[in-house]
Design a protein around this motif. Sequence first.
Motif, mmCIF file in Angstrom:
data_model
loop_
_atom_site.group_PDB
_atom_site.id
_atom_site.type_symbol
_atom_site.label_atom_id
_atom_site.label_comp_id
_atom_site.label_asym_id
_atom_site.label_seq_id
_atom_site.Cartn_x
_atom_site.Cartn_y
_atom_site.Cartn_z
ATOM 1 N N CYS A 1 -41.060 20.064 -0.100
ATOM 2 C CA CYS A 1 -40.747 19.193 1.029
ATOM 3 C C CYS A 1 -39.241 19.209 1.296
ATOM 4 O O CYS A 1 -38.441 19.622 0.451
ATOM 5 C CB CYS A 1 -41.205 17.763 0.755
ATOM 6 N N ASN A 2 -38.857 18.744 2.474
ATOM 7 C CA ASN A 2 -37.455 18.721 2.872
ATOM 8 C C ASN A 2 -36.821 17.404 2.451
ATOM 9 O O ASN A 2 -37.199 16.337 2.959
ATOM 10 C CB ASN A 2 -37.345 18.893 4.392
ATOM 11 N N PRO A 3 -35.854 17.446 1.538
ATOM 12 C CA PRO A 3 -35.278 16.183 1.059
ATOM 13 C C PRO A 3 -34.559 15.382 2.135
ATOM 14 O O PRO A 3 -34.612 14.153 2.138
ATOM 15 C CB PRO A 3 -34.296 16.633 -0.041
ATOM 16 N N GLU A 4 -33.906 16.077 3.066
ATOM 17 C CA GLU A 4 -33.136 15.369 4.084
ATOM 18 C C GLU A 4 -34.028 14.592 5.054
ATOM 19 O O GLU A 4 -33.664 13.512 5.522
ATOM 20 C CB GLU A 4 -32.235 16.341 4.852
ATOM 21 N N ILE A 5 -35.186 15.156 5.363
ATOM 22 C CA ILE A 5 -36.120 14.449 6.250
ATOM 23 C C ILE A 5 -36.562 13.137 5.602
ATOM 24 O O ILE A 5 -36.590 12.073 6.235
ATOM 25 C CB ILE A 5 -37.336 15.341 6.578
ATOM 26 N N ILE A 6 -36.893 13.211 4.327
ATOM 27 C CA ILE A 6 -37.352 12.027 3.601
ATOM 28 C C ILE A 6 -36.230 11.000 3.477
ATOM 29 O O ILE A 6 -36.407 9.806 3.757
ATOM 30 C CB ILE A 6 -37.871 12.431 2.211
ATOM 31 N N LEU A 7 -35.044 11.459 3.066
ATOM 32 C CA LEU A 7 -33.931 10.534 2.844
ATOM 33 C C LEU A 7 -33.408 9.930 4.147
ATOM 34 O O LEU A 7 -32.942 8.787 4.165
ATOM 35 C CB LEU A 7 -32.803 11.261 2.099
ATOM 36 N N HIS A 8 -33.492 10.688 5.231
ATOM 37 C CA HIS A 8 -33.082 10.151 6.526
ATOM 38 C C HIS A 8 -33.966 8.965 6.917
ATOM 39 O O HIS A 8 -33.478 7.951 7.433
ATOM 40 C CB HIS A 8 -33.163 11.240 7.604
ATOM 41 N N ALA A 9 -35.249 9.099 6.653
ATOM 42 C CA ALA A 9 -36.177 8.005 6.970
ATOM 43 C C ALA A 9 -35.919 6.796 6.065
ATOM 44 O O ALA A 9 -35.908 5.652 6.530
ATOM 45 C CB ALA A 9 -37.619 8.491 6.813
ATOM 46 N N ILE A 10 -35.674 7.044 4.778
ATOM 47 C CA ILE A 10 -35.397 5.943 3.852
ATOM 48 C C ILE A 10 -34.129 5.202 4.270
ATOM 49 O O ILE A 10 -34.073 3.970 4.312
ATOM 50 C CB ILE A 10 -35.262 6.475 2.407
ATOM 51 N N GLY A 11 -33.069 5.963 4.614
ATOM 52 C CA GLY A 11 -31.805 5.362 5.003
ATOM 53 C C GLY A 11 -31.852 4.631 6.326
ATOM 54 O O GLY A 11 -30.977 3.794 6.611
ATOM 55 N N ALA A 12 -32.848 4.927 7.149
ATOM 56 C CA ALA A 12 -32.963 4.262 8.447
ATOM 57 C C ALA A 12 -33.401 2.804 8.313
ATOM 58 O O ALA A 12 -33.233 2.022 9.248
ATOM 59 C CB ALA A 12 -33.958 5.020 9.334
ATOM 60 N N ASP A 13 -33.930 2.450 7.165
ATOM 61 C CA ASP A 13 -34.287 1.049 6.905
ATOM 62 C C ASP A 13 -32.995 0.273 6.667
ATOM 63 O O ASP A 13 -32.221 0.605 5.761
ATOM 64 C CB ASP A 13 -35.196 0.978 5.676
ATOM 65 N N SER A 14 -32.778 -0.770 7.443
ATOM 66 C CA SER A 14 -31.522 -1.517 7.361
ATOM 67 C C SER A 14 -31.306 -2.166 5.996
ATOM 68 O O SER A 14 -30.179 -2.470 5.616
ATOM 69 C CB SER A 14 -31.455 -2.578 8.463
ATOM 70 N N ARG A 15 -32.378 -2.384 5.264
ATOM 71 C CA ARG A 15 -32.225 -2.960 3.932
ATOM 72 C C ARG A 15 -31.579 -1.979 2.962
ATOM 73 O O ARG A 15 -31.044 -2.377 1.925
ATOM 74 C CB ARG A 15 -33.595 -3.387 3.383
ATOM 75 N N ILE A 16 -31.605 -0.704 3.306
ATOM 76 C CA ILE A 16 -31.064 0.339 2.425
ATOM 77 C C ILE A 16 -29.787 0.944 3.015
ATOM 78 O O ILE A 16 -28.753 0.983 2.368
ATOM 79 C CB ILE A 16 -32.121 1.437 2.187
ATOM 80 N N GLY A 17 -29.852 1.366 4.287
ATOM 81 C CA GLY A 17 -28.674 1.907 4.944
ATOM 82 C C GLY A 17 -28.497 3.398 4.717
ATOM 83 O O GLY A 17 -28.955 3.959 3.723
ATOM 84 N N LYS A 18 -27.811 4.053 5.648
ATOM 85 C CA LYS A 18 -27.681 5.510 5.632
ATOM 86 C C LYS A 18 -26.576 6.021 4.715
ATOM 87 O O LYS A 18 -26.601 7.177 4.292
ATOM 88 C CB LYS A 18 -27.438 6.014 7.055
ATOM 89 N N LYS A 19 -25.579 5.180 4.422
ATOM 90 C CA LYS A 19 -24.461 5.655 3.610
ATOM 91 C C LYS A 19 -24.908 5.950 2.181
ATOM 92 O O LYS A 19 -25.613 5.165 1.566
ATOM 93 C CB LYS A 19 -23.332 4.631 3.602
ATOM 94 N N TYR A 20 -24.473 7.097 1.683
ATOM 95 C CA TYR A 20 -24.743 7.526 0.308
ATOM 96 C C TYR A 20 -26.218 7.818 0.055
ATOM 97 O O TYR A 20 -26.630 7.949 -1.095
ATOM 98 C CB TYR A 20 -24.227 6.496 -0.710
ATOM 99 N N ILE A 21 -27.004 7.925 1.107
ATOM 100 C CA ILE A 21 -28.410 8.324 0.958
ATOM 101 C C ILE A 21 -28.568 9.708 1.565
ATOM 102 O O ILE A 21 -29.008 9.890 2.699
ATOM 103 C CB ILE A 21 -29.372 7.313 1.632
ATOM 104 N N SER A 22 -28.115 10.700 0.815
ATOM 105 C CA SER A 22 -28.284 12.090 1.232
ATOM 106 C C SER A 22 -28.352 12.952 -0.018
ATOM 107 O O SER A 22 -27.990 12.507 -1.118
ATOM 108 C CB SER A 22 -27.129 12.541 2.135
#
Length: 366
Positions: free
Chosen positions: A230-251
């Motif tokens: 699977c593509n890690p960036e696709i998964i992590l982009h979706a996880i980081g889009a949740d405001s409870r987690i945030g996009k910074k440092y999720i790559s």
Amino acid sequence: MVKDKLSILGLGKLGLPFALLLERNGFSILGVDINKRYVDDINRKKIDTNEPRVKEYLQSANDFKATTNVKKGIEYSDYLFILVATPSLENGRYDHSQIDGIASDLIKYSPHEQKKNVIICCTTMPGYCDKLHNKLKPHGYSVSYNPEFIAQGSVIEDLANPDIVLIGESNNLVGNKIEDIYLKIVKNQPSFHRMSRKESEITKIALNCFLTTKIAYANMVGDLAISTDCNPEIILHAIGADSRIGKKYISYGYGFGGPCLPRDNKAFSKFAGDQNIYSIISEASDKANDLHLDFQLEQLKKIKDKNEKIIFKDVAYKIGTTIIEESQKLKLAILLAQSGYKIVIKDHPEIISQIKKIYGELFEYI
């Protein structure tokens, strides 16, 4: 118009950019450093640095001077910012010896006509600043804690655009002054968090430890993704889009390294242990970082032949710096070379020079 005078004790990788940013925003600055040649170079406005904007700001500075005379620095202002190194000891705690050395000078050159305020900007073990305050208070000083959240390669940018400003104030008046100073140098609208010295010391290292947790978690998820095609960036982009987690440092990428995050993790665990709190999350982040490196090593071994040369570019812990401390990319290159792979390091001459001194002919160099 009379400018506010501030003294900066320690003109290293953080102290000099901080001093120049203050001067550029209307403060009169006297910087103190023990390295005479370096001080002379600063006063001649001829220094060798790769840190963005430092040379530019130094060239245009009209109200910034440097000296090796600590007494002059103490006498110059009622607000003394201390920015010296607090490297890690073998036991994981911070070495406060450089601050202690300045404290001895502060005592030596007291008393003063009016109270002076010492602001510690380097990372310290929680509780240290309280002890320092108690030591210096009889000599006419107060101690506050004001750590910076910056990274090498973007120091001035980070100082001018902080997410938060952390102030462990000795009293309300000093806290007001520190906040006022920052309001004059920042370009954004950071949140100010004023608290006790010890609370701010805990906050500083706890915040950085949470970043290591985010990085380690993102890389663990990424390793899992790759292992299942699977593509890690696709998964992590979706996880980081949740405001409870945030996009910074999720790559997905190399593990955390450099001169701050790994040592803050260890110091936090040490301090927590002193209070009989088991900092299992910090220890798990360190372990996850090591496991991620192992995963990357095995992945490369699967796709690379020992007869082909593998080129590693930009092996500093962060692009734009020349710091190789705890660089996970360099660690990967070392492990491959030690396993018999032909590794070429293609990098800045200063970085190559550092690596050659330690690893010699383990690599080829460009």
